[in-house]
Design an enzyme around this catalytic site. Structure first.
Site, PDB file in Angstrom:
ATOM      1  N   CYS A   2       0.841  -1.206   0.000  1.00  0.00           N
ATOM      2  CA  CYS A   2       0.000   0.000   0.000  1.00  0.00           C
ATOM      3  C   CYS A   2       0.875   1.254   0.000  1.00  0.00           C
ATOM      4  CB  CYS A   2      -0.869   0.035   1.248  1.00  0.00           C
ATOM      5  SG  CYS A   2      -1.917  -1.398   1.404  1.00  0.00           S
ATOM      6  N   ARG A  27       4.291   0.532  -6.516  1.00  0.00           N
ATOM      7  CA  ARG A  27       4.227  -0.366  -5.368  1.00  0.00           C
ATOM      8  C   ARG A  27       3.179  -1.461  -5.574  1.00  0.00           C
ATOM      9  NH1 ARG A  27       6.594   2.005  -0.783  1.00  0.00           N
ATOM     10  NH2 ARG A  27       5.185   0.988   0.671  1.00  0.00           N
ATOM     11  N   TRP A  74      -3.269  -2.372  -1.608  1.00  0.00           N
ATOM     12  CA  TRP A  74      -2.905  -3.693  -2.130  1.00  0.00           C
ATOM     13  C   TRP A  74      -3.560  -4.673  -1.160  1.00  0.00           C
ATOM     14  CZ3 TRP A  74      -0.073  -8.105  -0.777  1.00  0.00           C
ATOM     15  CH2 TRP A  74       0.402  -8.890  -1.838  1.00  0.00           C
ATOM     16  N   ASN A 100      -0.884   1.072   5.949  1.00  0.00           N
ATOM     17  CA  ASN A 100      -0.088   0.079   5.238  1.00  0.00           C
ATOM     18  C   ASN A 100       0.440  -0.883   6.292  1.00  0.00           C
ATOM     19  OD1 ASN A 100       1.640  -1.368   3.589  1.00  0.00           O
ATOM     20  ND2 ASN A 100       3.200   0.235   3.489  1.00  0.00           N
ATOM     21  N   GLY A 101       0.225  -2.183   6.089  1.00  0.00           N
ATOM     22  CA  GLY A 101       0.674  -3.166   7.081  1.00  0.00           C
ATOM     23  C   GLY A 101      -0.476  -4.088   7.444  1.00  0.00           C
ATOM     24  N   GLU A 483      17.835 -15.264 -13.306  1.00  0.00           N
ATOM     25  CA  GLU A 483      17.373 -13.881 -13.396  1.00  0.00           C
ATOM     26  C   GLU A 483      16.629 -13.636 -14.719  1.00  0.00           C
ATOM     27  OE1 GLU A 483      16.876 -11.545 -11.543  1.00  0.00           O
ATOM     28  OE2 GLU A 483      16.891  -9.697 -12.705  1.00  0.00           O
ATOM     29  N   LYS A 487      12.780 -12.400 -14.890  1.00  0.00           N
ATOM     30  CA  LYS A 487      12.376 -11.171 -15.589  1.00  0.00           C
ATOM     31  C   LYS A 487      11.235 -11.484 -16.547  1.00  0.00           C
ATOM     32  CE  LYS A 487      13.634  -8.531 -13.729  1.00  0.00           C
ATOM     33  NZ  LYS A 487      14.565  -8.559 -12.644  1.00  0.00           N
ATOM     34  N   GLU A 490       7.875 -12.452 -14.618  1.00  0.00           N
ATOM     35  CA  GLU A 490       7.205 -11.434 -13.798  1.00  0.00           C
ATOM     36  C   GLU A 490       6.558 -10.320 -14.623  1.00  0.00           C
ATOM     37  OE1 GLU A 490       9.442  -9.060 -10.988  1.00  0.00           O
ATOM     38  OE2 GLU A 490      11.225  -9.133 -12.222  1.00  0.00           O
ATOM     39  N   HIS A 506      19.479 -33.900 -16.179  1.00  0.00           N
ATOM     40  CA  HIS A 506      18.875 -34.534 -15.003  1.00  0.00           C
ATOM     41  C   HIS A 506      17.377 -34.263 -14.930  1.00  0.00           C
ATOM     42  CE1 HIS A 506      22.835 -35.635 -13.560  1.00  0.00           C
ATOM     43  NE2 HIS A 506      23.226 -34.437 -13.957  1.00  0.00           N
ATOM     44  N   LYS A 605       6.523  -3.468  -5.667  1.00  0.00           N
ATOM     45  CA  LYS A 605       7.953  -3.148  -5.768  1.00  0.00           C
ATOM     46  C   LYS A 605       8.695  -3.583  -4.502  1.00  0.00           C
ATOM     47  CE  LYS A 605      11.650  -1.265  -7.593  1.00  0.00           C
ATOM     48  NZ  LYS A 605      12.355  -2.117  -8.560  1.00  0.00           N
TER      49      LYS A 605
END
Ligand code: AGP
Length: 610
Positions: A2, A27, A74, A100-101, A483, A487, A490, A506, A605
């Site tokens: 948030c 965010r 969020w 926020n939290g 990575e 990328k 996401e 394997h 973020k």
């Protein structure tokens, strides 16, 4: 997570809050709202959707007021809806709260308040705060908030306004969720993060854990949660307003990819001397004697920062001959790590606010470990709590997908490894010189790779419809395979897996057929022979090979379907170079697929809850 924005001063509060919220969009959020105090009355507008939806709402139903708070939500407790969007108010609309939290005991508190007759309009944990403030209204806003904070369990950053305190905005922080106060000329600002303040002020104060701030147009009064006054001065951040603009790029992510040569220059600036050779990191907080006495190093990090840590292991073990462990921060505490004063814990984080990374740092410190953070955001919780810090100096990163912060982290871990190697007497001066020179030459080489952006877009056009990708790398480039895959998934929502190339036989080789593109990271170096064999094995099974190879490597050119060349560089520094085509490929795939590149679905973020 948030985002919170607040204003108190002589101007229209909503005209600062709305653009401020837009600058916090990175965010991640599902709804947004603003409350102001106008003519002694609380006014609230909130809606699900984007800031543009809130803007449309304000255009049809404007908000008046010189004091206000805003929020991007969020969802954690209660699905995204207009009712669950913040700000929340009490029964009589006497207080508005943004938060926020997570309030861990909200069910118990809500039960008690409901029994007292309070009426709830949402399913959120936040709404209990407004009703707790209503219950203590007679105490005044500051005392009421201090009292409410005592009743609440969990972590929170929250801000509130009330007609009973018509010229004041009160904010409080407990736990990980950041809050930054901005000092203007006859006006004060509040935000979850510095970008919301850019263009208004660079004079900021980061609210500490367990602090309450009462803001009026004239300044700040700071208290502990016990009500004791706190004296602390603000500091000036060196990010300017333009840093939070796209400056002609279609997305922040692309802009940040292109900022990497400059970011890298900043990371190494003033810190290296190839002649002596020497690495100077005064803010490390540890003397060479301390570094020489270490017997282990533990990296802890999440996501992309964890990939930087995996590369760091190669650097530290090679340059400093110090054993290294690398942990995903969310796992660290749960494996009962063995730590003591001879272990150096190195949390890596762009934001410095990632809840799991902070928790890992605290666990390490509790066990007596020394800690040096590698971090991008100056003054962040991680930077403050560690014994020392290496700032990556990548500049503000707004795109949710980390790009320039990653390559700056790679440079920072290289510096740390060299520093350790010199202090411990294991680093050959010739190698140190080579790496320092290589780092200094890298910005030009990165610029060469960036010039291929259009070519990489054309390659992405060819593959944009594929649903699965495999990424392979060996040695230093194994973390880069992870990575590259992260990328892609996401931001473009395409399934991708990164593997150590040697692991292919394997299991993953079973996936390879004529519909499976495999990105093979194969620049010239120690692992070259082995990885080209892997490439042949993929071809033998009709797999499609996209090779990232050293410029002029005709052999790879003949064997792969597509080649993205990177200029030759010192092998140790190849990960910094190959990162760029991986980022550009993911970016163009996402843009071509019409994805929201800077704010991918479900992502935030900084992940400030565990
Ligand atoms: C990177 O592209 C990701 N969005 C994410 O994995 C990120 O690296 C992770 O959340 C860690 O963040 P931090 O570096 O701010 O701690």
């Amino acid at each position: 997570m948030c985002g919170i924005v607040g204003y108190v001063g002589p101007k229209d509060a909503a005209s600062f809050i709305l653009p401020g919220l837009r600058r916090l969009e990175y965010r991640g959020y599902d709804s947004a709202g603003i409350a102001t105090l106008g003519d002694g009355v609380l006014h609230v507008r909130k809606t699900t959707g984007k800031i543009a939806d809130l803007e449309a709402l304000l255009a049809s139903d404007p908000l008046d007021g010189r004091v206000g708070i805003g929020h991007t939500r969020w969802a954690t407790h209660g699905r995204p809806s207009d009712a669950n969007a913040h700000p929340h108010v009490d029964c009589q609309s006497r207080t508005a709260v943004v938060h926020n939290g997570i309030i861990e005991n909200y069910r118990e508190v809500r039960k008690v308040l409901a029994a007292e007759g309070h009426r709830f309009r949402s399913q959120t944990d936040t709404e209990v705060i407004a009703h707790l403030l209503e219950r203590r209204e007679a105490d005044g806003l500051v005392a009421a908030l201090l009292g409410a904070a005592r009743d609440l369990q969990g972590a929170f950053a929250l801000a509130c306004i009330a007609p009973s305190a018509p010229n004041t905005l009160v904010a409080v922080r407990r736990g990980n969720s950041p809050l930054v106060v901005g000092f203007g000329d006859g006006e004060m600002f509040l935000a979850s993060d510095v970008p919301a303040l850019l263009g208004k002020t660079r004079d900021v104060l980061v609210l500490g854990d367990g602090e309450l701030a009462a803001l009026t147009a004239d300044g700040i009064s700071l208290f502990t949660l016990d009500g004791e006054p706190v004296q602390r001065s603000s500091r000036v951040v060196d990010w300017d307003g333009e840093a939070a603009e796209k400056s002609g790029y279609p997305h922040f992510m692309l802009k940040e990819i292109f900022e990497q040569p400059e970011a890298l220059q900043n990371t190494i600036r003033d810190r290296v001397d190839a002649e002596t050779p020497d690495v100077r990191i005064p803010e490390l907080g540890l003397r060479d004697r301390d570094l020489a006495g270490l017997n282990r190093l533990c990296f802890v990090a999440c996501g992309t920062s964890w990939h930087a840590a995996l590369v760091g292991k190669y650097f530290v073990e090679a340059f400093a001959r110090l054993p290294v462990e690398v942990d995903i921060a969310s796992e660290f505490r749960y494996r009962k790590p063995v730590l003591d004063g001879r272990v150096l814990t190195v949390p890596i984080s762009q934001s410095g606010e990632t809840a799991d990374t902070l928790a890992a740092l605290r666990e390490a410190k509790d066990q007596g470990s020394r800690a040096v953070a590698i971090c991008n955001v100056v003054g962040s919780s991680l930077a403050r709590e560690a014994d020392g810090v290496i700032y990556t100096r990548a500049g503000i990163e707004i795109g949710v997908a980390s790009t320039k912060a990653f390559t700056a982290q790679l440079a920072a871990v290289a510096l740390l490894a060299l520093k350790l190697g010199l202090a411990r007497g294991f680093a050959e001066p010739a190698l140190v010189r080579q790496v320092i020179k290589g780092l200094a030459e890298l910005p030009d080489l990165l610029a060469v790779v960036l010039r291929q952006s259009d070519t990489i877009r054309k390659i992405a056009e060819r593959f944009a419809h594929h649903a699965h990708f495999l990424y392979l790398g060996r040695g230093l480039n194994f973390p880069l395979a992870l990575e590259g895959a992260l990328k892609l998934k996401e931001i473009s929502y395409v399934h991708a897996e990164g593997y150590a190339a040697g692991e292919m036989k394997h299991g993953p080789i079973a996936l390879i057929d004529s519909r499976m593109p495999v990105v093979v990271i194969a620049p010239r170096g120690a692992a070259y022979g082995k990885i080209t064999s892997n490439l042949e094995e993929i071809r033998a099974r009709d797999g499609i090979v996209i090779a990232i190879a050293t410029e002029g490597d005709d052999a790879i050119g003949a064997a792969a379907d597509v080649v993205i060349p990177v200029p030759p560089s010192l092998e140790w520094l190849q990960p910094l170079l190959v990162a760029l085509p991986l980022q550009l490929f993911a970016y163009h795939m996402a843009a071509l697929r019409g994805c929201d590149v800077d704010q991918p679905r479900n992502l935030a973020k900084s992940v400030t809850v565990e």
